[in-house]
Structures are given as structure tokens and as C-alpha cells.
Enzyme design. Structure first.
Site, PDB file in Angstrom:
ATOM      1  N   ALA A 127       3.747  -2.700   2.951  1.00 10.70           N
ATOM      2  CA  ALA A 127       2.468  -2.509   1.851  1.00 10.70           C
ATOM      3  C   ALA A 127       2.277  -1.111   2.049  1.00 10.70           C
ATOM      4  CB  ALA A 127       1.296  -3.200   1.751  1.00 10.70           C
ATOM      5  N   ILE A 169      -0.455   5.661   9.048  1.00  8.11           N
ATOM      6  CA  ILE A 169      -1.809   6.014   8.845  1.00  8.11           C
ATOM      7  C   ILE A 169      -2.320   7.715   9.526  1.00  8.11           C
ATOM      8  CG2 ILE A 169      -4.266   5.252   9.603  1.00  8.11           C
ATOM      9  CD1 ILE A 169      -2.730   3.519   7.552  1.00  8.11           C
ATOM     10  N   GLN A 346      15.066  29.467  -2.412  1.00 14.51           N
ATOM     11  CA  GLN A 346      16.401  29.861  -3.124  1.00 14.51           C
ATOM     12  C   GLN A 346      16.450  31.410  -3.489  1.00 14.51           C
ATOM     13  OE1 GLN A 346      18.666  27.828  -3.254  1.00 14.51           O
ATOM     14  NE2 GLN A 346      20.493  28.712  -4.226  1.00 14.51           N
ATOM     15  N   GLU A 373      -0.610   8.331  -0.769  1.00 14.33           N
ATOM     16  CA  GLU A 373      -1.682   7.913  -1.937  1.00 14.33           C
ATOM     17  C   GLU A 373      -0.913   7.350  -2.978  1.00 14.33           C
ATOM     18  OE1 GLU A 373      -5.106  10.476  -2.088  1.00 14.33           O
ATOM     19  OE2 GLU A 373      -4.932  11.204  -0.227  1.00 14.33           O
TER      20      GLU A 373
END
Length: 397
Positions: A127, A169, A346, A373
């Protein structure tokens, strides 16, 4: 405590002051920290300067515009300080917004001073972006009527034991207190989830660090019958998922602000380099390929900044459609920052790949915000759902 900035002129002045403060006071402390470890001296300095109290207020709400100003400005000069501040705010915000008097009195002063480390424990092995699929179980330990489940989770219970795992976490397993989301009821997806405030010294709570691309601390948490009671519930039993999403609605625009800060830093470094570096008989800035690339980088960065500011202003004003605006801000700003930092590398060439170069550092930092998030794909899903919801209601998002 410093006051929030209002108006574009004050915002710009505040940003300059915060950048200077970060370079002078925070970056030296950050540089002494170890990658993957919580930098407690840095947190203490953030507390001493009054910056943490702006994201973990002892009274009153967190203003999204102030949060975005802080994160963008600190990210420009010191990403470690920005991340340390943001993680304290994220971990403590459920308590700021919904904590009991006892929870607020015990933890908010400590977190705001940088003496205690907070963490937001939502993601699990199965999850991540699909947070509603969480499986951490909160098994009832009794039925003495000490707390009811808001009518949604069945009989009254006196406490629970947490079983399962959290992963990815931030600040784990080094935090002192965790806002943990667990399934207390029989519902699936968003139903039946409760938020708990779990101190790190609870029996049965373990964890280990993960080695990640970015330098900030990330880890796993394991729950082997961790005891929690009614006094640990944040908000209402069975309403934790809504609390989690409300927290993310506040913090998603500020993730965009973090990205804008990194993009501005990369852009300024590239403009300076293009003016100084000579190639093909003149400065790089005289090459149309380079000057047009810089123009595109600047335009996208400014557009991202305006989208972030608009989302934050909408949140503070309580306007409708905040979920979609927050998702738009995070999506566009993080994707833009990836483009700007990559383009800056670059322009600089091989020197930007050397360990310790600003752009080498930003290149590692800029990738994660497109995932945490809610990944970019999840933000697009949120935006689309809100579009259809608004169309059904006959209003714009």
C-alpha cells in the site's frame, strides 16, 4: 516566532531572508550530518530559529502559503534543512489538527523545538500510492466500553494491538513518535481506518533503515502486538483515512514548493555557468540551443511556482476543489523540477556528475518527490476524478 509573509513583495523578501538564513545557519549543520540518519542538531537549530513552530504551531492552523514559502526557500539553499522541517510538519500535523489536549501538550512543544522527531506512517509493502489498501491490523483487546467506534466499527473496545508492517516511512525507525494508520474495522479500502499516535518505546515496535537514492532517513516499521489505547487515537475511530488525506491535501502543494526551490537553484546555477563557460569561440549563453533551453527551464519553473501558490492560497481560503488543485501543484512542479535539474546537468556537462557538485546532489534529491505522497500517476487520477465529480455537480473543479 516569525510571522507569515503576505503579498508578493513580502513573499519575495521573506524568501531571500530564508535563503540567506539557510545558507548561513542551517547548511553548515546539515553538512555535518550523516546520509540516512536523522540530523538532530539540525532539527534543534530549526527549532531555535523558530522555523519548526511555523509548521508545528502550538495554537492555530498551519497556513499552506507559509509552508510553501518555507519549503521553497529552504530547498533553494539547503535541501536537508527543508526535508527535516517538512517531515516534522507532516508527522505532527494530524496531532496539530485533530489531537487531544493531552497529545498536543505532550508532543507538540517537543517536536516544535526539535527535541522530538515525528513521522507519518501510512505506506506499507502493498500500500504505497494506493494507501487505501493498507493492511496493518488493530485487533481489539477488550470490550469494556472505554471507547466507541463512531458507530462504524462495531462494539466498544478498551484498546488494540497493532500487527503488521509499514515501509518507506521517512524518519523511521529513528523517530520518537509516529502517526500510524491501521485498520480497526471490517471495512475495506478507506473504511475502518484509524490513526494512532505511537511513541517509539512501545513494546513490540521495531524497524530498520532502508538505503535509498535520496539522503534523508527512510525505513520500515514492524508491529508485533504493539499496544494502543483510547488515549492514542488521533481524531475519531474509523475516520483515520480521511484525516490522512486531509493532511496530504495540505502537504502536496508544499512538495511542489520543495520542487520549485530545487528547480530555481538548478536554473540559477545554469544561468551563471552559461555566462562563464566558454565553448566554440564564446560563452555558452551565446549558443541558441543553450539560451532557448534556459528560457524553457525558466518558463516552466515560473509556471510551477504560480500553480503551487494558487493551490496554497485556495487551501488557506477554504475554497472548493482543493484536492484537485493540490494534486495539480504537486504533479506539475515535481515533473518540472525533474526536467529543469536534468537540463541543468546537460548544460554543465561532466562536471555536474562529480560527487559533491550541487547538481549531482539535486539530481539525486529531485527524483523521489515524483513518487512520495502519491506518485504522479496517482495525482493524475485524483485530478480526473475531481473533474468528473465537478462535472456531475455542474461546477468547475
Amino acid at each position: 516566532m516569525a510571522t507569515p509573509f503576505t503579498g508578493e513583495g513580502e513573499r519575495r523578501k521573506g524568501s531571500v531572508e530564508l535563503r540567506a538564513l539557510a545558507a548561513r545557519r542551517l547548511r553548515p549543520v546539515a553538512d555535518r550530518g550523516a546520509p540516512g540518519k536523522v540530523n538532530r542538531p539540525l532539527l534543534a537549530t530549526l527549532g531555535e530559529l523558530g522555523l519548526l513552530s511555523r509548521v508545528v504551531p502550538l495554537a492555530g492552523p498551519v497556513r499552506a502559503q507559509d509552508l510553501c514559502l518555507l519549503r521553497e526557500s529552504l530547498a533553494y539553499a539547503c535541501t536537508a534543512a527543508e526535508t527535516a522541517l517538512a517531515l516534522q510538519g507532516l508527522g505532527a500535523h494530524p496531532v496539530v489538527a485533530h489531537g487531544t489536549r493531552a497529545q498536543r501538550a505532550r508532543w507538540l512543544p517537543e517536536v516544535a523545538a526539535g527535541r522530538a522527531v515525528a513521522a507519518f506512517a501510512l505506506s506499507e509493502p502493498g500500500a504505497g500510492s494506493d494507501a487505501a489498501a493498507l493492511e496493518l491490523r488493530a485487533e481489539p483487546t477488550g470490550a469494556r466500553g472505554a471507547i466507541r467506534a463512531g458507530g462504524a466499527d462495531g462494539a466498544a473496545v478498551s484498546g488494540w494491538r497493532l500487527h503488521g508492517e509499514k515501509r518507506w516511512i521517512s524518519n523511521a525507525p529513528q523517530a520518537d513518535v509516529y502517526t500510524v494508520f491501521a485498520r480497526t474495522g471490517p471495512g475495506t479500502r478507506a473504511a475502518g481506518v484509524t490513526a494512532f499516535l505511537v511513541p517509539a518505546d512501545r513494546p513490540g515496535l521495531g524497524g530498520e533503515p532502508l538505503e535509498m537514492l535520496g539522503p534523508h532517513p527512510v525505513g520500515t516499521l514492524t508491529f508485533d502486538g504493539v499496544p494502543v489505547g483510547p488515549g492514542d487515537v488521533v481524531g475519531e475511530v474509523g475516520r483515520g483515512f480521511r484525516l490522512a488525506m486531509a493532511t496530504l491535501d495540505l502537504f502536496r502543494p508544499s512538495v511542489g514548493a520543495f520542487a520549485v526551490g530545487m528547480a530555481r537553484s538548478a536554473l540559477d546555477a545554469s544561468v551563471a555557468h552559461a555566462g562563464e563557460r566558454r565553448a566554440f569561440g564564446g560563452p555558452l549563453k551565446d549558443l541558441q540551443a543553450v539560451s532557448h533551453l534556459l528560457a524553457e527551464m525558466a518558463t516552466r519553473t515560473e509556471a510551477a511556482a504560480l500553480l503551487v501558490q494558487a493551490a496554497a492560497a485556495a487551501y488557506d481560503a477554504g475554497e472548493p476543489g482543493v484536492a484537485a488543485r493540490s494534486a495539480m501543484a504537486k504533479l506539475f512542479a515535481t515533473e518540472t523540477a525533474q526536467y529543469v535539474v536534468d537540463s541543468a546537468v546537460q548544460i554543465h556537462g561532466a562536471r555536474a556528475l562529480a560527487h559533491g557538485h550541487l547538481l549531482e546532489h539535486l539530481y539525486r534529491e529531485v527524483r523521489a518527490p515524483r513518487i512520495y505522497e502519491g506518485a504522479s500517476e496517482v495525482q493524475r487520477t485524483i485530478i480526473a476524478k475531481e473533474l468528473f465529480r465537478a462535472a456531475g455537480a455542474g461546477a468547475s473543479p
